[in-house]
Design an enzyme around this catalytic site. Structure first.
Site, PDB file in Angstrom:
ATOM      1  N   SER A 448     129.676 136.261  49.093  1.00 45.71           N
ATOM      2  CA  SER A 448     128.956 135.335  48.222  1.00 45.71           C
ATOM      3  C   SER A 448     129.541 135.302  46.820  1.00 45.71           C
ATOM      4  O   SER A 448     129.128 134.491  46.003  1.00 45.71           O
ATOM      5  CB  SER A 448     127.470 135.682  48.183  1.00 45.71           C
ATOM      6  OG  SER A 448     127.303 137.045  48.000  1.00 45.71           O
ATOM      7  N   HIS A 469     130.627 130.478  53.580  1.00 49.18           N
ATOM      8  CA  HIS A 469     129.460 131.102  52.943  1.00 49.18           C
ATOM      9  C   HIS A 469     128.136 130.472  53.378  1.00 49.18           C
ATOM     10  O   HIS A 469     127.775 129.381  52.945  1.00 49.18           O
ATOM     11  CB  HIS A 469     129.628 130.995  51.414  1.00 49.18           C
ATOM     12  CG  HIS A 469     128.532 131.606  50.626  1.00 49.18           C
ATOM     13  ND1 HIS A 469     128.156 131.180  49.383  1.00 49.18           N
ATOM     14  CD2 HIS A 469     127.699 132.641  50.914  1.00 49.18           C
ATOM     15  CE1 HIS A 469     127.157 131.908  48.925  1.00 49.18           C
ATOM     16  NE2 HIS A 469     126.859 132.794  49.846  1.00 49.18           N
ATOM     17  N   GLU A 481     129.029 126.772  52.224  1.00 53.10           N
ATOM     18  CA  GLU A 481     130.112 126.524  51.274  1.00 53.10           C
ATOM     19  C   GLU A 481     131.410 126.935  51.959  1.00 53.10           C
ATOM     20  O   GLU A 481     131.536 128.082  52.411  1.00 53.10           O
ATOM     21  CB  GLU A 481     129.928 127.375  50.007  1.00 53.10           C
ATOM     22  CG  GLU A 481     128.984 126.794  48.985  1.00 53.10           C
ATOM     23  CD  GLU A 481     128.904 127.662  47.725  1.00 53.10           C
ATOM     24  OE1 GLU A 481     128.719 127.101  46.649  1.00 53.10           O
ATOM     25  OE2 GLU A 481     129.003 128.900  47.809  1.00 53.10           O
ATOM     26  N   ASN A 519     126.016 129.561  43.560  1.00 49.56           N
ATOM     27  CA  ASN A 519     125.603 130.733  42.787  1.00 49.56           C
ATOM     28  C   ASN A 519     126.081 130.656  41.347  1.00 49.56           C
ATOM     29  O   ASN A 519     125.455 131.202  40.444  1.00 49.56           O
ATOM     30  CB  ASN A 519     126.088 132.022  43.448  1.00 49.56           C
ATOM     31  CG  ASN A 519     125.301 132.311  44.711  1.00 49.56           C
ATOM     32  OD1 ASN A 519     124.192 131.793  44.886  1.00 49.56           O
ATOM     33  ND2 ASN A 519     125.858 133.104  45.606  1.00 49.56           N
TER      34      ASN A 519
HETATM   35  P1  NAI Z   1     124.135 144.058  55.101  1.00 49.07           P
HETATM   36  O1  NAI Z   1     124.276 145.281  54.292  1.00 49.07           O
HETATM   37  O2  NAI Z   1     122.817 143.677  55.632  1.00 49.07           O
HETATM   38  O3  NAI Z   1     125.120 144.137  56.342  1.00 49.07           O
HETATM   39  C1  NAI Z   1     126.449 144.574  56.273  1.00 49.07           C
HETATM   40  C2  NAI Z   1     126.818 145.097  57.642  1.00 49.07           C
HETATM   41  O4  NAI Z   1     128.213 145.334  57.659  1.00 49.07           O
HETATM   42  C3  NAI Z   1     126.149 146.416  57.997  1.00 49.07           C
HETATM   43  O5  NAI Z   1     125.606 146.336  59.292  1.00 49.07           O
HETATM   44  C4  NAI Z   1     127.281 147.425  57.944  1.00 49.07           C
HETATM   45  O6  NAI Z   1     127.119 148.501  58.842  1.00 49.07           O
HETATM   46  C5  NAI Z   1     128.439 146.549  58.319  1.00 49.07           C
HETATM   47  N1  NAI Z   1     129.733 147.068  57.910  1.00 49.07           N
HETATM   48  C6  NAI Z   1     130.068 147.633  56.740  1.00 49.07           C
HETATM   49  N2  NAI Z   1     131.375 147.957  56.758  1.00 49.07           N
HETATM   50  C7  NAI Z   1     131.875 147.570  57.942  1.00 49.07           C
HETATM   51  C8  NAI Z   1     133.146 147.628  58.550  1.00 49.07           C
HETATM   52  N3  NAI Z   1     134.171 148.149  57.937  1.00 49.07           N
HETATM   53  N4  NAI Z   1     133.266 147.106  59.788  1.00 49.07           N
HETATM   54  C9  NAI Z   1     132.237 146.578  60.416  1.00 49.07           C
HETATM   55  N5  NAI Z   1     131.009 146.510  59.895  1.00 49.07           N
HETATM   56  C10 NAI Z   1     130.833 146.993  58.669  1.00 49.07           C
HETATM   57  O7  NAI Z   1     124.771 142.901  54.209  1.00 49.07           O
HETATM   58  P2  NAI Z   1     124.450 141.343  54.230  1.00 49.07           P
HETATM   59  O8  NAI Z   1     123.349 141.064  53.308  1.00 49.07           O
HETATM   60  O9  NAI Z   1     124.373 140.881  55.627  1.00 49.07           O
HETATM   61  O10 NAI Z   1     125.755 140.745  53.552  1.00 49.07           O
HETATM   62  C11 NAI Z   1     126.969 140.655  54.224  1.00 49.07           C
HETATM   63  C12 NAI Z   1     127.908 139.738  53.472  1.00 49.07           C
HETATM   64  O11 NAI Z   1     127.300 138.452  53.343  1.00 49.07           O
HETATM   65  C13 NAI Z   1     128.229 140.165  52.053  1.00 49.07           C
HETATM   66  O12 NAI Z   1     129.552 139.799  51.764  1.00 49.07           O
HETATM   67  C14 NAI Z   1     127.249 139.360  51.202  1.00 49.07           C
HETATM   68  O13 NAI Z   1     127.694 139.136  49.895  1.00 49.07           O
HETATM   69  C15 NAI Z   1     127.227 138.072  51.976  1.00 49.07           C
HETATM   70  N6  NAI Z   1     126.014 137.259  51.788  1.00 49.07           N
HETATM   71  C16 NAI Z   1     124.780 137.831  51.756  1.00 49.07           C
HETATM   72  C17 NAI Z   1     123.648 137.053  51.574  1.00 49.07           C
HETATM   73  C18 NAI Z   1     122.299 137.662  51.556  1.00 49.07           C
HETATM   74  O14 NAI Z   1     121.352 136.990  51.107  1.00 49.07           O
HETATM   75  N7  NAI Z   1     122.123 138.873  52.040  1.00 49.07           N
HETATM   76  C19 NAI Z   1     123.757 135.588  51.401  1.00 49.07           C
HETATM   77  C20 NAI Z   1     125.093 135.079  51.545  1.00 49.07           C
HETATM   78  C21 NAI Z   1     126.178 135.908  51.706  1.00 49.07           C
END
Ligand code: NAI
Length: 726
Positions: A448, A469, A481, A519
């Protein structure tokens, strides 16, 4: 089947007439040169001529309206003609003209049957309602309804009068006030159509329509067509059958409508009025009420804004994502995901919902299980709301598989990375990933805020790396996006755009830059909210001012929703990128230090108790707030927050972050819920005139500092009385 006895007596532009020996006549509708049938003024004129010619013929025993376009019956009226009306009287006159044409159908001395296959919406359904009978074929494209309120108007060709008389008040309001479309099966259950035809392979409705028409001749003589088809419960019949019951029903519907529209959308209330008043009088009087109310709505800014958004969406549907595309999007069959967290689970669900198999990778089984359970919860909610059958949920869930290594990735066409927001970790994952997939695989990231260009430095072929995104929650937010890094190729962009559309999303293409588009614009909105708080405005005053404007939530509430840690991080990124105008508000820092994470931690500016939330008075102490309720007026709060967003949006256009004004408005409407009735941030700014904004920003800059310095684009547009939309 009997042979045609007579060819067309005359030529009618857009209509073909055919009378068969058995007395069944067909009027086949086919707007020339168009993909869909549209009831333009010209088409209606020809239709009138045709109806006048056939209404006195004695050789017709039954008349069937049919479309020559396989997946479209009639898509409604011509929007350009609606958009151009500026006088209420002209709007009412247009409605009267359409009503009088359809009255000719209702008064035909032989049964008229609408044979529906494909979209039958707006004026299309009103034509069908004027017929004595309707049949519909189960077909992927058969969608039936009156979506006029979504364009800020009401069904003005008799829809508000005929539908409640046909299927009952409650069911009719359920369609008219929401603009919801139903499939053929549901239309049958509602009594909207008299017969539902099963889907078949030869796919055309004509033979079945002819058979139905022959049967309808007797039914018509018996007066069956005049009876209500609302097979409601005894209770609903009692309620709708008495004046008191009806009053109760309309009051409840009015309250529901006000709750859902928050008073910003006049059309559903006027439609309700048309139905309610129309049912107390003969249909001719009801039609006149409907025409006048349509006239009042058609000239409103809300209607013009909603139609502009409709055009904007249509325009985006046709956009390949690059100017003068030279290649076709690649076919995507196998999709893989890295990271099964909040976003990963949501993305997996979206893919499976669209019948695309997806394999998720995460670091351990527990994390994978969370991804599965998140996807399953979203499906379950759809099942609970009866939007999905349990068997379909089970089938779709089987499309999601999990892995702890890269097994299966070698066949991937498209990988979406959704791991933690950390540049080093993401780069490491991309470097690893490149060795596991084919040369053609597109490598997308859901980041993001991190630079796509920098993530792409981790791989040997940066042209296939792209930002993809999604917004949270993935299944509900329409925007994606699509972010191009410096080296992302046109081919990768075109494929990503086409893929987002296949998932039912609205993609906008954005150039790589800090926090991309949405954002980046929300950052100053939230930050300005925090600054207003610092100056003494209360949380309630700030958030309420923006709710009143129509935003889904105010900036303080939004900060709680995204999380104080994330908000703080985004503010820092923006500050580093644009230090001259974005300073991180100390309020954010104090909240983060106090460990108030926002909604996810149960406590931020608000305290959360299940679904309820209330402002936490303690928070004022935490941020050292000197409360000066009323010190900043509601109007000033709105102006400052809107000016903060507008300035950033103008800079994004100046810098070429997006290609046109349309993309900014789509980003904010579909990514943040910016109020559609305002037409989008830039369209709204245009409506007030750019000199208003230039003056406001200049005043704010004088009072609050250079962050409001008037951007070049706004100064130039103000100077020449121009607009963002040109
Ligand atoms: P989250 O923390 O809920 O999930 C991340 C997941 O990735 C976890 O299950 C973790 O175990 C896994 N992970 C970490 N390192 C890893 C690796 N090396 N290989 C495989 N899996 C791995 O995070 P979330 O909120 O889902 O965010 C994920 C991405 O999406 C980030 O880049 C965030 O900026 C982006 N994003 C998040 C939004 C939100 O509202 N949460 C909205 C839009 C984008």
């Amino acid at each position: 089947m009997p042979e045609t006895s007579k060819g067309p007596a005359k030529e009618y532009d857009g209509f073909a007439f055919e009378l068969r020996e058995n007395g069944v006549a067909f009027v086949a509708i086919d707007t020339p040169g168009e993909k869909v049938n549209i009831l333009s003024s010209h088409v209606m004129k020809e239709f009138n001529r045709l109806l006048d010619d056939i209404s006195t013929r004695h050789d017709i025993k039954a008349l069937v309206f049919i479309s020559l376009k396989e997946d479209n019956f009639i898509a409604g009226a011509n929007l350009d003609e609606i958009e151009n009306v500026t006088e209420a009287a002209d709007g009412a006159e247009k409605a009267r003209a359409g009503q009088s044409t359809f009255q000719k159908i209702a008064k035909l001395p032989f049964p008229a049957i609408a044979a529906i296959q494909g979209a039958c919406v707006g004026g299309g359904l009103e034509l069908a309602l004027a017929c004595h009978f309707r049949i519909a074929k189960i077909h992927p494209k058969t969608r039936i309804g009156l979506p006029e309120v979504r364009l800020g108007i009401l069904p003005g060709f008799g829809g508000t009068q005929r539908l409640p008389r046909l299927i009952g008040i409650e069911k009719a309001l359920g369609l008219i006030l929401t603009g919801k479309l139903v499939d053929a099966r549901k239309a049958g259950q509602l009594g909207l159509v008299d017969k539902v035809l099963p889907i078949d392979h030869h796919g055309f409705i004509k033979a079945e329509a002819e058979e139905f028409a022959l049967g309808a001749i007797e039914q018509f003589k018996d007066g069956a067509h005049g009876k209500s088809r609302g097979h409601g419960s005894i209770m609903s019949k009692i309620v709708e059958g008495t004046a008191m019951g009806r009053g109760f029903l309309f009051d409840a519907a009015r309250k529901r409508t006000l709750r859902s529209t928050k008073g910003h959308y006049p059309a559903p209330l006027k439609a309700l009025e048309a139905v309610q008043r129309g049912l107390e009088v003969p249909i001719e009087t009801g039609l006149e009420i409907e025409a006048r109310l349509l006239g009042e709505l058609i000239i409103t800014d809300v209607s013009k804004s909603l139609i502009a958004i409709f055009h904007l969406s249509e325009d985006l549907k046709k956009d390949t994502g690059v100017e003068k595309a030279k290649s076709q999007p690649a076919t995507i069959t196998n999709v893989h995901l890295i990271g099964a967290g909040v976003m990963g689970g949501g993305i997996a669900q979206l893919l499976a919902f669209n019948d695309i198999a997806v394999r998720m990778k995460d670091v351990n089984q527990q994390a994978l299980d969370l991804g599965f359970s998140r996807a399953s919860q979203i499906f379950q909610a759809a099942v609970d709301k009866r939007k999905l059958k349990p068997a379909d949920m089970q089938r779709k869930m089987t499309l999601i598989s999990g892995t702890l290594d890269y097994s299966g990735f070698s066949i991937s066409d498209f990988v979406i990375e959704a791991i933690i927001e950390n540049m080093e970790v993401k780069k490491q994952v991309f470097a690893e990933l490149e060795g596991e997939v084919s040369e053609q695989t597109i490598l997308a990231t859901n980041t993001s805020s991190l630079s796509i260009t920098e993530i792409a430095t981790a791989v040997k072929k940066p042209e296939r790396v792209i930002g993809f995104h999604f917004f949270n929650p993935v299944h509900r937010m329409p925007l994606v996006e699509i972010i191009r890094g410096d080296k992302t190729s046109d081919e990768t962009t075109i494929t990503a755009v086409a893929f987002a559309k296949r998932l039912g999303k609205t993609p906008i293409v954005v150039k790589n830059s800090p926090c991309f588009l949405v954002n980046r614009i929300l950052g100053p909105y939230i930050n300005e909210g925090a600054l207003l708080l610092q100056e003494g405005a209360t949380i309630d005053e700030i958030d309420k001012a923006m709710l009143d404007f129509g935003m889904p939530m105010g900036p303080i509430n939004l900060l709680d929703e995204v999380g104080l840690d994330v908000g703080f991080k985004v503010a820092k990124i923006l500050h580093e990128a644009f230090p001259d105008r974005i300073a991180v508000s100390p309020v954010m820092e104090k909240m983060s230090v106090a460990g108030r994470l926002g909604k996810k931690g149960g406590r931020g500016f608000y305290i959360y108790d299940g679904k309820k939330k209330k402002i936490d008075p303690e928070v004022y102490r935490v941020i050292g707030h000197v409360r000066r309720a009323g010190a900043i007026s509601r109007q000033d709060i709105q102006n400052r927050l809107l000016a903060a967003m507008l300035k950033e949006a103008a800079l994004c256009l100046e810098e070429g972050i997006v290609r046109r004004a349309r993309d900014v408005d789509a980003g904010l409407i579909f990514g943040t819920g910016f109020p559609p009735f305002r037409g989008g941030l830039l369209r709204y700014a245009d409506s007030l005139g750019l000199s208003f904004w230039a003056d406001l920003m200049a005043q704010l800059a004088e009072k609050t500092g250079p962050r409001f310095a008037v951007p070049k684009l706004i100064a130039e547009l103000a100077e020449k009385s121009g607009t963002f939309y040109g």
